[in-house]
Write an enzyme that holds these catalytic residues in place. Structure first.
Site, PDB file in Angstrom:
ATOM      1  N   CYS A  92      43.808   5.683  -6.611  1.00  0.00           N
ATOM      2  CA  CYS A  92      43.218   5.582  -7.946  1.00  0.00           C
ATOM      3  C   CYS A  92      43.225   4.113  -8.358  1.00  0.00           C
ATOM      4  O   CYS A  92      44.260   3.440  -8.261  1.00  0.00           O
ATOM      5  CB  CYS A  92      44.002   6.429  -8.937  1.00  0.00           C
ATOM      6  SG  CYS A  92      43.537   6.140 -10.657  1.00  0.00           S
TER       7      CYS A  92
ATOM      8  N   CYS B  69      46.830  10.443 -15.019  1.00  0.00           N
ATOM      9  CA  CYS B  69      46.613   9.014 -14.788  1.00  0.00           C
ATOM     10  C   CYS B  69      47.296   8.195 -15.898  1.00  0.00           C
ATOM     11  O   CYS B  69      47.981   7.210 -15.627  1.00  0.00           O
ATOM     12  CB  CYS B  69      45.110   8.727 -14.755  1.00  0.00           C
ATOM     13  SG  CYS B  69      44.666   7.192 -13.917  1.00  0.00           S
TER      14      CYS B  69
ATOM     15  N   GLY C  99      43.911  39.172  -7.602  1.00  0.00           N
ATOM     16  CA  GLY C  99      42.612  38.891  -7.003  1.00  0.00           C
ATOM     17  C   GLY C  99      41.567  39.952  -7.250  1.00  0.00           C
ATOM     18  O   GLY C  99      40.388  39.739  -6.972  1.00  0.00           O
TER      19      GLY C  99
ATOM     20  N   CYS D 275      45.785   3.925 -11.595  1.00  0.00           N
ATOM     21  CA  CYS D 275      47.233   4.169 -11.524  1.00  0.00           C
ATOM     22  C   CYS D 275      47.772   4.086 -10.097  1.00  0.00           C
ATOM     23  O   CYS D 275      48.968   4.223  -9.879  1.00  0.00           O
ATOM     24  CB  CYS D 275      47.585   5.524 -12.124  1.00  0.00           C
ATOM     25  SG  CYS D 275      47.204   6.921 -11.040  1.00  0.00           S
TER      26      CYS D 275
HETATM   27 ZN   LIG Z   1      45.034   7.562 -11.645  1.00  0.00          ZN
END
Ligand SMILES: [Zn+2]
Ligand SMILES: Nc1ncnc2c1ncn2[C@@H]1O[C@H](COP(=O)(O)OP(=O)(O)O)[C@@H](O)[C@H]1O
Ligand SMILES: [Mg+2]
Lengths: 290, 257
Positions: free
Chosen positions: A240, A271, A32, A243
């Site tokens: 989605c 996807c 960091g 998918c």
């Molecule tokens: Zn998707």
């Protein structure tokens, strides 16, 4: 120059790569912490991720398989040109599959498929300093990091809630690393923040600002918040449409002149892989028919 | 007698060859308000900034009665420790409010900053305390989300005071807190300060060139001239029966300060 008289492997000369690797090792040793490095001119404009490109160049070996994504997609101009750049200068294999890759350079997303040990994720970073919004003096922000004086980070979140009724910061949402340094995760959606605790190595390069920082595998990364306004990664309330995934970050896409829209995974590889495995969303059939 | 909150010993600050302030010695007891007066250029701000850790003096000690270790020289303590003191036990009210405020942050955020700096992570609590403090400095709750740039000079100064006092500091440094304000606005601010000082039992060091300010607020006075303290004592004593010729001039307003 190599014997071929073209470029040195991955464009940068060996001395520059050594300098960048030293900065990367320092960054990994102090998770960091922003390590200054002497950023080089690259044959592309600054907004195009020259910091990430230099980090990738310093990491690549001939056996690597490179994936480049921009907003989750492998086929945007930016992603395509960076991928081509390394194909030409390093001759490495390239892929669009997260699982097949060894090094991934990204802008704005973390892949949905969890990274495994040995994979490297390189982020392109525009503004590495999370405190800059509220404290423009570099001398002061450096001191704040050194002394872990991070109250100001919460002032920024306070202002968010005061103005919008909730923490409205949706991208580049600040995180605390191993309870020590506060870090800007680059403009990924806050949805991706929880993924930063991962098995892969994460490297961040800011070209214009000449800073490198890093997260070793399994580093504790906590998104800042208030007790009464806890961190919420926020996801659109949709599966989605392609998918059917219910756990991915979605892009909203306009699909016709009548205001029709669909939600689709921003991670196109993820996807595609899901659809190849037989998963179907609400609009997948029409899309496949088209 | 209790332990002094602050003991200053043999303090010297130079700007190159030029003396900023020198030979300064005094004790400040808990609950006491010390006024530092003198004409412009006499070293008041230099002294105050040395005490508050903003300037590094060449010589001397500034011993502060810390909560955990008793008297510690703040000049030699580590910077992290000094910065921690600065945001917990100390407060600094600047003459120009814009030097002490974040102009791009709301009034509530300005007051809440110190709470967040010491680890408060409850938004509702921070906001409630901010509103309470705005009220105490006579700024209405409906201004809590406005930025200081939308405030008048007097309001900005009151906001700066609220931002400093919200964590209950043990020692408040003020440099000309009423300077640059209209006379009527000054009077209101002084009234407010006096109320807060009494109510909170504040220990404070107030630098001013305005004798009316110390008459109203200070228990004791130090008079400075050319970087040195020429006279000190109880406020009424010094103002009503000045011993040093310079103080006499100051009091009789012959000197344009
Ligand atoms: Zn998707
Ligand atoms: N940053 C500086 N550099 C050089 N000289 C300074 C600086 N600040 C103050 N001085 C000088 O130190 C003396 C005391 O100044 P100061 O403490 O500002 O006085 P006051 O606050 O009483 O007006 C003056 O002679 C002033 O010119
Ligand atoms: Mg002054």
């Amino acid at each position: 120059m190599t014997q071929s008289g073209q470029y040195n492997f991955a464009y940068l000369d060996e001395q520059t790569k050594r300098m960048i690797r030293r900065a990367l090792l320092k960054g990994l040793a102090i998770p960091g912490y922003q390590v200054p490095f002497a950023s080089r001119e690259m044959p592309m404009p600054y907004g195009w991720g020259t910091g990430g490109v230099q980090v990738t160049a310093a990491c690549l070996v001939p056996e690597d398989c490179l994936k480049v994504i921009d907003q989750g997609a492998d086929d945007t101009t930016n992603a395509v040109s960076i991928r081509k750049f390394f194909q030409r200068t390093a001759g490495v294999d390239v892929t669009e599959q997260t699982t097949a890759s060894t090094v991934i350079q990204t802008r704005h997303r973390i892949p949905e498929t969890p990274l495994r040990e040995g994979q490297i994720l390189v982020y392109q970073v525009p503004i590495p300093e999370p405190l800059r919004f509220i404290e423009p003096r570099e001398t002061e922000t450096r001191k704040m990091h050194a002394l872990a004086e991070y109250g100001l980070m919460h002032v920024k979140l306070y202002e968010d809630i005061a103005r919008h009724g909730a923490i409205s910061t949706a991208y580049a949402y600040p995180v605390s690393v191993e309870g020590r340094y506060v870090m800007d995760p680059s403009p990924i959606p806050k949805f991706d923040n929880p993924k930063m605790e991962m098995a892969g190595i994460q490297l961040f390069g800011a070209g214009r600002e000449q800073r490198i920082y890093a997260l070793p595998p399994y580093t504790r990364v906590v998104s800042l918040d208030f007790e009464d306004y806890p961190f919420d990664p926020m996801r659109a309330e949709h599966p989605c449409d392609m998918c059917g995934a219910e756990d991915t970050y979605l892009d909203e896409v306009i699909i016709d002149d009548a205001g029709g829209r669909m939600f689709v995974c921003s991670d196109t590889d993820h996807c595609t892989a899901r659809r190849a495995a037989g998963h179907r969303g609400r609009l997948a059939a029409t899309e496949d028919a088209a | 007698m209790s332990t002094p909150l602050l003991q200053v010993r043999d303090l010297h600050k130079f700007y190159g060859d030029r003396l900023g302030c020198g030979d300064v010695n005094f004790d400040l007891y808990p609950g006491e308000v010390l006024g530092i007066v003198g004409e412009s250029g006499s070293g008041k701000s230099t002294l105050l900034n040395c005490l508050a850790g903003h300037l590094a003096p060449e010589r001397g000690q500034v011993l502060f009665d810390t909560r955990d270790q008793g008297l510690v020289d703040t000049l030699t303590m580590s910077e992290p420790r000094r910065r921690l003191l600065a945001r917990t036990d100390w407060a600094f009210v600047h003459q120009h409010a814009r030097d002490g405020l974040r102009m791009n942050v709301s009034a509530g955020g300005n007051v809440g900053e110190r709470l967040m700096a010491v680890g408060d992570r409850h938004y509702g609590n921070i906001r409630a305390q901010a509103i309470d403090w705005l009220d105490r400095v006579e700024i209405t709750a409906d201004r809590v989300d406005d930025r200081p740039s939308a405030f008048s000079g007097g309001m900005q100064q009151r906001l700066q005071i609220a931002r400093n006092l919200v964590t209950g500091p043990r020692l408040v440094f003020m440099d000309e807190p009423t300077g640059g304000l209209d006379v009527s606005v000054q009077a209101r601010l002084l009234d407010l300060l006096r109320g807060l000082v009494r109510e909170m039992g504040l220990s404070a060091i107030i630098v001013t060139h305005d004798l009316a300010v110390v008459r109203l607020l200070a228990d004791r006075l130090m008079v400075m001239k050319s970087g040195h303290v020429v006279e000190s004592g109880l406020t009424d004593q010094v103002l009503d029966d000045p011993q040093h010729a310079y103080t006499q001039l100051l009091v009789s307003s012959v000197l344009q300060v």
